[in-house]
Design a protein around this motif. Structure first.
Motif, PDB file in Angstrom:
ATOM      1  N   SER A   1       0.520  -1.316   0.358  1.00 30.99           N
ATOM      2  CA  SER A   1       0.189  -0.303   0.362  1.00 30.99           C
ATOM      3  C   SER A   1       0.580   1.275   0.063  1.00 30.99           C
ATOM      4  O   SER A   1       0.277   2.334  -0.628  1.00 30.99           O
ATOM      5  N   LEU A   2       2.006   1.231   0.916  1.00 29.88           N
ATOM      6  CA  LEU A   2       2.951   2.645   0.690  1.00 29.88           C
ATOM      7  C   LEU A   2       3.592   2.638  -0.547  1.00 29.88           C
ATOM      8  O   LEU A   2       3.991   3.450  -1.552  1.00 29.88           O
ATOM      9  N   LEU A   3       4.264   1.305  -0.959  1.00 29.36           N
ATOM     10  CA  LEU A   3       4.736   1.389  -2.781  1.00 29.36           C
ATOM     11  C   LEU A   3       4.106   1.714  -3.699  1.00 29.36           C
ATOM     12  O   LEU A   3       4.016   2.190  -4.104  1.00 29.36           O
ATOM     13  N   LYS A   4       2.738   1.653  -4.359  1.00 30.82           N
ATOM     14  CA  LYS A   4       1.590   2.175  -4.395  1.00 30.82           C
ATOM     15  C   LYS A   4       0.874   3.926  -4.259  1.00 30.82           C
ATOM     16  O   LYS A   4       1.045   4.379  -5.186  1.00 30.82           O
ATOM     17  N   GLU A   5       0.806   3.688  -3.126  1.00 29.92           N
ATOM     18  CA  GLU A   5       1.051   5.900  -2.630  1.00 29.92           C
ATOM     19  C   GLU A   5       2.052   6.229  -3.574  1.00 29.92           C
ATOM     20  O   GLU A   5       2.193   7.453  -3.848  1.00 29.92           O
ATOM     21  N   PHE A   6       3.458   6.353  -2.553  1.00 30.81           N
ATOM     22  CA  PHE A   6       4.986   6.920  -3.363  1.00 30.81           C
ATOM     23  C   PHE A   6       4.419   6.551  -5.311  1.00 30.81           C
ATOM     24  O   PHE A   6       5.527   6.949  -5.254  1.00 30.81           O
ATOM     25  N   GLY A   7       4.157   5.237  -5.406  1.00 29.10           N
ATOM     26  CA  GLY A   7       4.590   5.251  -6.526  1.00 29.10           C
ATOM     27  C   GLY A   7       4.450   5.885  -7.477  1.00 29.10           C
ATOM     28  O   GLY A   7       4.736   6.655  -9.169  1.00 29.10           O
ATOM     29  N   GLN A   8       2.486   7.035  -6.751  1.00 30.91           N
ATOM     30  CA  GLN A   8       2.029   7.696  -7.210  1.00 30.91           C
ATOM     31  C   GLN A   8       2.698   9.022  -7.730  1.00 30.91           C
ATOM     32  O   GLN A   8       2.833   9.849  -8.494  1.00 30.91           O
ATOM     33  N   LEU A   9       3.282   9.385  -6.574  1.00 30.13           N
ATOM     34  CA  LEU A   9       3.813  10.442  -6.549  1.00 30.13           C
ATOM     35  C   LEU A   9       5.174  11.127  -6.999  1.00 30.13           C
ATOM     36  O   LEU A   9       5.769  11.583  -7.870  1.00 30.13           O
ATOM     37  N   PHE A  10       5.809   9.240  -7.285  1.00 29.49           N
ATOM     38  CA  PHE A  10       7.317   9.897  -7.812  1.00 29.49           C
ATOM     39  C   PHE A  10       6.991   9.413  -9.020  1.00 29.49           C
ATOM     40  O   PHE A  10       6.866   7.795  -9.242  1.00 29.49           O
ATOM     41  N   THR A  11       6.856  10.168  -9.951  1.00 33.74           N
ATOM     42  CA  THR A  11       6.631  10.149 -11.370  1.00 33.74           C
ATOM     43  C   THR A  11       7.546   9.243 -12.489  1.00 33.74           C
ATOM     44  O   THR A  11       7.458   8.862 -13.256  1.00 33.74           O
ATOM     45  N   GLY A  12       8.552   9.239 -12.582  1.00 30.16           N
ATOM     46  CA  GLY A  12      10.435   8.176 -12.791  1.00 30.16           C
ATOM     47  C   GLY A  12      10.349   6.631 -12.533  1.00 30.16           C
ATOM     48  O   GLY A  12       9.170   6.085 -12.045  1.00 30.16           O
ATOM     49  N   PRO A  13      10.847   6.176 -13.672  1.00 31.23           N
ATOM     50  CA  PRO A  13      10.723   4.901 -13.800  1.00 31.23           C
ATOM     51  C   PRO A  13      11.700   4.115 -12.520  1.00 31.23           C
ATOM     52  O   PRO A  13      11.701   2.981 -12.486  1.00 31.23           O
ATOM     53  N   TYR A  14      12.595   4.883 -12.018  1.00 27.56           N
ATOM     54  CA  TYR A  14      13.090   4.304 -10.887  1.00 27.56           C
ATOM     55  C   TYR A  14      12.347   3.875  -9.755  1.00 27.56           C
ATOM     56  O   TYR A  14      11.671   4.381  -8.647  1.00 27.56           O
ATOM     57  N   TRP A  15      12.722   3.130  -9.187  1.00 26.24           N
ATOM     58  CA  TRP A  15      12.307   2.440  -7.451  1.00 26.24           C
ATOM     59  C   TRP A  15      13.579   1.680  -6.853  1.00 26.24           C
ATOM     60  O   TRP A  15      13.995   1.139  -7.427  1.00 26.24           O
ATOM     61  N   HIS A  16      13.712   1.973  -5.449  1.00 22.66           N
ATOM     62  CA  HIS A  16      14.912   1.242  -4.625  1.00 22.66           C
ATOM     63  C   HIS A  16      13.910   0.340  -3.629  1.00 22.66           C
ATOM     64  O   HIS A  16      13.891   1.549  -3.146  1.00 22.66           O
ATOM     65  N   LEU A  17      14.037  -1.130  -3.992  1.00 21.78           N
ATOM     66  CA  LEU A  17      13.267  -1.576  -2.791  1.00 21.78           C
ATOM     67  C   LEU A  17      13.992  -1.768  -1.038  1.00 21.78           C
ATOM     68  O   LEU A  17      13.426  -2.238  -0.478  1.00 21.78           O
ATOM     69  N   GLY A  18      15.851  -1.376  -1.337  1.00 25.84           N
ATOM     70  CA  GLY A  18      16.235  -1.861   0.054  1.00 25.84           C
ATOM     71  C   GLY A  18      16.776  -2.593   0.078  1.00 25.84           C
ATOM     72  O   GLY A  18      17.448  -3.774  -0.854  1.00 25.84           O
ATOM     73  N   GLY A  19      15.860  -3.685   0.974  1.00 21.21           N
ATOM     74  CA  GLY A  19      16.501  -4.962   1.171  1.00 21.21           C
ATOM     75  C   GLY A  19      17.586  -5.811   1.955  1.00 21.21           C
ATOM     76  O   GLY A  19      17.997  -7.038   1.918  1.00 21.21           O
ATOM     77  N   ASP A  20      17.679  -4.574   2.225  1.00 23.13           N
ATOM     78  CA  ASP A  20      19.526  -4.905   3.856  1.00 23.13           C
ATOM     79  C   ASP A  20      19.008  -5.551   4.791  1.00 23.13           C
ATOM     80  O   ASP A  20      17.786  -4.795   5.464  1.00 23.13           O
ATOM     81  N   GLU A  21      20.332  -6.069   5.529  1.00 19.98           N
ATOM     82  CA  GLU A  21      20.190  -5.832   6.760  1.00 19.98           C
ATOM     83  C   GLU A  21      18.642  -6.322   7.289  1.00 19.98           C
ATOM     84  O   GLU A  21      18.247  -5.843   8.617  1.00 19.98           O
ATOM     85  N   TYR A  22      18.450  -7.217   6.616  1.00 19.39           N
ATOM     86  CA  TYR A  22      17.068  -8.211   7.837  1.00 19.39           C
ATOM     87  C   TYR A  22      17.446  -8.925   8.736  1.00 19.39           C
ATOM     88  O   TYR A  22      18.340  -9.442   8.051  1.00 19.39           O
TER      89      TYR A  22
END
Length: 569
Positions: free
Chosen positions: A344-365
């Motif tokens: 739900s957060l990814l969808k909300e902010f995917g609409q805000l940031f209009t470019g093609p890039y996204w960083h998922l993180g994934g580190d230090e779980y």
């Protein structure tokens, strides 16, 4: 992830005395453009704006077919090569006095190209103190700058679109017969050329006679800002975007969610937002500024770790170990509601940031930082087996988590997906999506993989080497503030880990496999430096990064000379 102002200086060199130079406005809150407002040296003329001289013309005005022929301006010879950061790749000198901005000079944009290079032409006009911009069929007069798209890959790049190759960002500048011609295959290339003109006027008063052929070595060049642990104002971030653009750096990654804060307004989950945050309107403004300056803003919502500010409001989704202890910041990826929340957060902010890039993180779980993850987190181990079959491990579950989050942002129109290197695992039942870029920052994590292993898998690997490119506030965990000198002398995009280039064939380390690098600001001890101190501390490292990602050759200038030049700009 563990991760004053110099006295105003005239840009107009002269062997003769100069009139006093008015103070140049500092880049302050809300500053839109850095303008050169200085008079020229004695004996030359002042830059012309709309009301300065009969030969000046309002931007966008209809062409005049009856303009009288302009006399060839007379000025002191501009000597070269051009002194700018990053240095131009090739300069072929010619015999002549070069080009300087003068009263009545115009920026001429040919017919049919107004829409594609309008922003760049207007920006250069402002940078040079208010030159007139004229469109359509015009005679290019002495003193004018002609801006046009070249043949081949003509046309504009969509705002905030990914850069495809060095050719897309290339440009040619020719100073000949008191005229300056700027050509490029795209508006991005034109923009890069305007940065060279701006700097050359600043440092030498103009451009020497001859031709510059210039292009970057790597298409991704930029900075990452941890504005989750430390709040930065929109004005401060905007000033950094302008700083990056003037250095021909083209990316700003915002790590705006972590254990210490969530720093952008959210309508869907307002309770998670920190008191000090950016509004969405402020972010939209920053994106617009970035688009106008060809700097892409790259959002990062880190998961499944570094989610403390979010999970403080969703305690049932916090990860617990076998003894019931809560691991703050880590989400329990065995629970379906965990994926629903982050999506739900990814969808909300995917609409805000209009470019093609996204960083998922994934580190230090944190579940994967235990000596025996399956024993310490039995619920995760069971969920892995249930989902992926006998023999599946928590690494498979974590890999599947990021794959699922990638599908979510791809559905939102993102096609340039990244994750930190310690979110990629080898030898499991589930493989990380092949189109996900490895943002390589460290080789110190448990089970560390050499960067060569990612390259041999055919992956794209972006350089954020923590030995050279990590500016960690407070210098915890053995970190020291990086220096521009060390980057300038010892780092290249191929130095992905520690201090040596990767030991794979150069055919696997080109711009398509190692597309560049980012300088990362991490705010582990947020109060260790003020925002102003950070801005001062990163100035030379960013300049050095710009040089080393623009030209693969050993720099021609010594470090003291490069440092002096960078400090003048």
């Amino acid at each position: 992830m563990s991760n004053p102002m110099r006295p105003p200086r005239s840009p107009w060199p002269s062997a003769s005395p100069q009139p006093p130079l008015p103070a140049r406005p500092a880049v302050g809150p809300g500053a839109r453009r850095m303008l050169l407002t200085a008079p020229v040296l004695a004996g030359a003329l002042v830059l012309g704006g709309c009301s300065q001289g009969a030969n000046s013309q309002t931007p966008g005005a209809a062409p005049s077919s009856s303009s009288p022929a302009a006399p060839i301006p007379s000025w002191a010879k501009v000597t070269g090569p051009p002194h700018i950061v990053p240095a131009v790749r090739e300069f072929r000198p010619a015999d002549g006095n070069g080009w300087r901005p003068t009263k009545g000079a115009r920026i001429v944009v040919p017919a049919g190209e107004k829409s594609t290079v309008a922003d760049e032409a207007q920006l250069m006009a402002k940078d040079l103190g208010g030159l007139a911009v004229v469109w359509g069929k015009q005679d290019v007069r002495p003193g004018d700058i002609e801006v046009k798209l070249s043949g081949g890959a003509r046309g504009a790049r969509a705002n905030n679109a990914p850069v495809g190759s060095a050719a897309d960002e290339s440009y040619t500048l020719t100073a000949r017969d008191a005229r300056l011609t700027l050509t490029a295959p795209t508006d991005t290339g034109v923009f890069n050329g305007t940065r060279t003109v701006k700097q050359a006027v600043r440092t030498a008063g103009g451009l020497p006679e001859g031709t510059i052929e210039d292009r970057p070595d790597r298409p991704q060049r930029g900075m990452m800002l941890d504005n989750a642990r430390k709040s930065f104002t929109a004005d401060w971030i905007e000033a950094r975007i302008r700083q990056l653009a003037d250095l021909k750096l083209n990316q700003l990654q915002l790590h705006f969610s972590d254990d210490q804060g969530f720093r952008i307004q959210s309508e869907g989950h307002p309770q998670i937002v920190s008191a000090d945050h950016l509004t969405k309107d402020q972010v939209r403004h920053l994106i617009k500024v970035g688009q106008s300056l060809h700097v892409a803003l790259i959002p990062e919502i880190d998961s499944p770790g570094h989610l403390g500010a979010v999970l403080d409001h969703y305690p049932d989704l916090q990860l617990r170990n076998a003894s019931g202890k809560v691991l703050r910041g880590a989400i329990d990826i065995s629970k379906p509601q965990a994926g629903e929340l982050i999506d739900s957060l990814l969808k909300e902010f995917g609409q805000l940031f209009t470019g093609p890039y996204w960083h998922l993180g994934g580190d230090e779980y944190q579940a994967l930082m235990a000596s025996n993850p399956e024993a310490s987190y039995p619920q995760l181990a069971k969920a892995a087996r249930d989902k992926y079959g006998s023999g599946a491990t928590i690494k498979d579950l974590a890999t599947g988590w990021l794959n699922d989050r990638q599908k979510t942002v791809e559905a939102a129109g993102k096609n340039r997906i990244e994750a930190w290197n310690d979110g990629f695992f080898a030898g499991g039942k589930v493989a990380a999506d092949k189109n996900r870029t490895v943002a390589y920052w460290t080789g110190k994590e448990i089970g560390a993989r050499e960067p060569e292993s990612y390259l041999r898998e055919g992956r794209t690997v972006l350089n954020l080497n923590d030995e050279f490119l990590y500016y960690v506030l407070g210098e915890p965990n053995g970190f020291t503030y990086p220096t521009g000198e060390r980057i300038y002398k010892s780092w290249t995009p191929r130095v992905l880990r520690h201090t040596s280039p990767v030991s794979v064939p150069e055919s696997q380390t080109g711009a398509d496999r190692i597309p560049g690098g980012r300088f990362a600001i991490w705010c582990d001890h947020a109060q260790a430096q003020t925002a102003q101190q950070i801005a001062a501390g990163i100035k030379l490292p960013l300049a050095a990064l710009a040089q080393k990602t623009w030209d693969p050759r050993t720099p021609a200038q010594s470090w003291p000379d490069f440092k002096a030049l960078a400090n003048r700009l």
